[in-house]
Motif scaffolding. Structure first.
Motif, short mmCIF file in Angstrom:
data_model
loop_
_atom_site.label_atom_id
_atom_site.label_comp_id
_atom_site.label_asym_id
_atom_site.label_seq_id
_atom_site.Cartn_x
_atom_site.Cartn_y
_atom_site.Cartn_z
N TYR A 80 1.49 4.53 69.40
CA TYR A 80 2.22 5.30 68.18
C TYR A 80 2.70 4.51 67.37
O TYR A 80 2.91 4.94 66.04
N GLN A 107 2.11 1.52 66.10
CA GLN A 107 1.30 1.03 65.37
C GLN A 107 0.51 1.94 64.45
O GLN A 107 0.26 1.73 63.17
N ALA A 108 0.27 3.17 64.96
CA ALA A 108 -0.46 4.19 63.94
C ALA A 108 0.60 4.69 62.83
O ALA A 108 0.36 4.93 61.71
N ASN A 109 1.75 4.91 63.33
CA ASN A 109 2.98 5.13 62.26
C ASN A 109 3.13 4.19 61.31
O ASN A 109 3.27 4.56 60.14
N GLN A 133 0.83 2.36 60.15
CA GLN A 133 -0.53 2.26 59.27
C GLN A 133 -0.55 3.32 58.30
O GLN A 133 -1.09 3.24 57.05
N ARG A 134 0.16 4.51 58.88
CA ARG A 134 0.03 5.51 57.86
C ARG A 134 1.66 5.98 57.70
O ARG A 134 1.97 7.02 58.41
N PRO A 135 2.39 5.54 56.72
CA PRO A 135 3.96 5.93 56.58
C PRO A 135 3.88 7.28 56.12
O PRO A 135 3.21 7.67 55.39
N SER A 136 4.93 7.83 56.69
CA SER A 136 5.16 9.16 56.37
C SER A 136 6.66 9.27 56.45
O SER A 136 7.45 8.53 56.82
#
Length: 483
Positions: free
Chosen positions: A306, A308-310, A312-315
């Protein structure tokens, strides 16, 4: 002169024996005489040269039993089975009522010997048959007692009922039962006396007496399931008068005191891939609004993806902040997750620790009951109350989640519960404040695996959620159904 004297002495001995040149024949000692009394016949059966004449299972215990009584018969009198002997044989005949098999206790041979005594025969042969009957019956009873106490497959392993320095002595137990007014009752007290075992054993006896009809096969299978569960209970009997019992296949936790169930709670247990182990421990404390220190295995296998995914796709969403996690380095210093190059972090080089703050979403829920064990397990509330409503509840990661944990906490505190002012679960979620409670009176905790039980007077069968029954059933009964 001395060699000449010796030769003359040998010659005189040979002449006196009537056989020139030969030494006198050695006289037959009492050990080689034909036994004439009941005690002598029983003693003869235990001689090394005759030990193979009887298929004894408990050889040493059988010897000890008869030594205590100078080898006098225990079960036979006046050329037949005495009343205690008839009661003893009747008990072995119904071994299946206890989940055991009569063939392991010489029942066929014993019945044949008892029948043969009613037929006319020479006194010498009848005396020999009586001795064999007595010894075989003793051996069968000793094996029966050991199996009742420890189980068939753990016959040489002391049960939890046997305290250090006081192992089960079957010969002494049998002698005591023989001297008791109620032989069968006295012998059967070697079984576990806890309610779960006793109720299940009585349920098996009733089950076997019901007409099978067309359901003979399924009913035999259920009888074997009962026998398997009784075997497990003998391995892990509960010696305590008060305890908390978690039965995994039932997804249920019970508070038991002096044979009465005071509380019942639903459980979520480990899924088959992460099964909850069976164990015995003690509940000594609990924590309200606990902080969860995430195990490294969970952090690297479940949370790291989670993170690593967060990255890669900043929000606008921060995975750690949204779930009340705090990140720390190896020295215990706080770390800002946004400053970590998560793409370079792997499960092997993961240098951080994670802690989840108390409150909404904490995976431990509102309360945790730790207990000593080698598996890192604990009893806790859990974050999802809806899981307790599902019929299949093998959904967790080894640990045990319990419904209505505040009721359990109040019981454990006993008279101190009112003074402690335990919060409700809603109050704990609204204003989480960590508090530790240490019990003045620790309570034993037992986690067991029983796929059948008597609940509120009714026999219940549970799914074998971890697939453990079949192997044990085959060990006890073979690959086919019991005949």
């Amino acid at each position: 002169m001395r060699p000449l004297v010796a030769l003359l002495s040998l010659a005189l001995l040979a002449l006196s024996a009537g056989r020139p040149g030969a030494l006198p024949a050695r006289q037959q000692g009492p050990a080689q005489a034909t036994p004439t009394g009941p005690a002598a016949r029983i003693q003869a059966l235990f001689r090394d040269t005759l030990a193979g004449a009887l298929p004894l299972v408990q050889v040493q215990s059988s010897r000890a039993f008869y030594r205590r009584r100078a080898h006098a018969p225990a079960w036979c009198a006046a050329q037949q089975l005495a009343p205690p002997g008839r009661a003893a044989l009747a008990l072995l005949v119904r071994a299946e009522d206890f989940g055991l098999q009569p063939r392991h206790y010489h029942v066929g041979a014993l019945q044949a010997l008892a029948d043969s005594l009613a037929q006319p025969q020479a006194p010498v042969r009848q005396d020999a048959q009586l001795a064999r009957l007595d010894v075989l019956l003793t051996d069968g009873l000793l094996a029966f007692a050991v199996h009742l106490r420890r189980g068939q497959l753990h016959a040489f392993t002391p049960s939890p009922l046997e305290k250090a320095g006081g192992p089960f002595a079957p010969a002494a137990w049998l002698a005591h039962a023989l001297a008791a007014p109620d032989f069968a009752g006295a012998l059967l007290r070697c079984q576990p006396q806890q309610r779960e075992y006793q109720q299940l054993q009585q349920a098996l006896a009733r089950w076997r007496r019901q007409p099978a009809g067309r359901d003979a096969g399924p009913r035999r299978r259920r009888a074997q399931q009962l026998a398997v569960t009784l075997e497990r209970w003998r391995w892990a009997a509960i010696p305590d008068a008060e305890y908390v019992l978690a039965n995994l296949p039932a997804y249920q936790l019970e508070v038991v005191r002096h044979g009465r169930v005071l509380q019942t709670h639903r459980l979520v247990i480990g899924r088959p891939a992460n099964p909850t182990p069976t164990l015995s421990s003690r509940l000594t404390s609990f924590t309200i609004a606990p902080e969860w220190r995430v195990p490294r295995r969970v952090a690297t296998t479940q949370l790291l993806p989670y993170l690593q995914a967060n990255a890669q796709r900043p929000s606008e969403h921060d995975f750690l902040a949204d779930n009340n996690y705090l990140l720390f380095d190896a020295q215990g210093r706080p770390v800002a997750a946004a400053g970590v190059n998560w793409a370079a972090v792997t499960a092997q080089n993961f240098p951080y620790t994670l802690r989840q703050s108390p409150g909404c979403g904490n995976l431990l829920g509102n309360i945790i009951f730790p207990f000593a064990n080698p598996y890192g397990l604990y009893l806790n509330d859990g974050p999802d109350p809806q899981r307790f409503e599902r019929p299949y509840r093998a959904l967790g990661h080894s640990c045990l989640q319990v419904q209505n944990p505040m009721h359990l906490a109040a019981y454990l505190l006993g008279p101190d519960a009112a003074r402690a002012a335990l919060p409700t679960e809603a109050q704990c979620e609204a204003a989480p404040k960590s508090r530790n409670f240490f019990l003045k009176r620790p309570v034993p905790l037992h986690v067991r695996y029983a796929t059948c039980a008597v609940v509120a007077g009714r026999l219940r069968f549970y799914a074998d959620v971890y697939g453990r029954d079949e192997e044990l059933r085959q060990q006890l009964f073979g690959r086919g159904l019991a005949r």
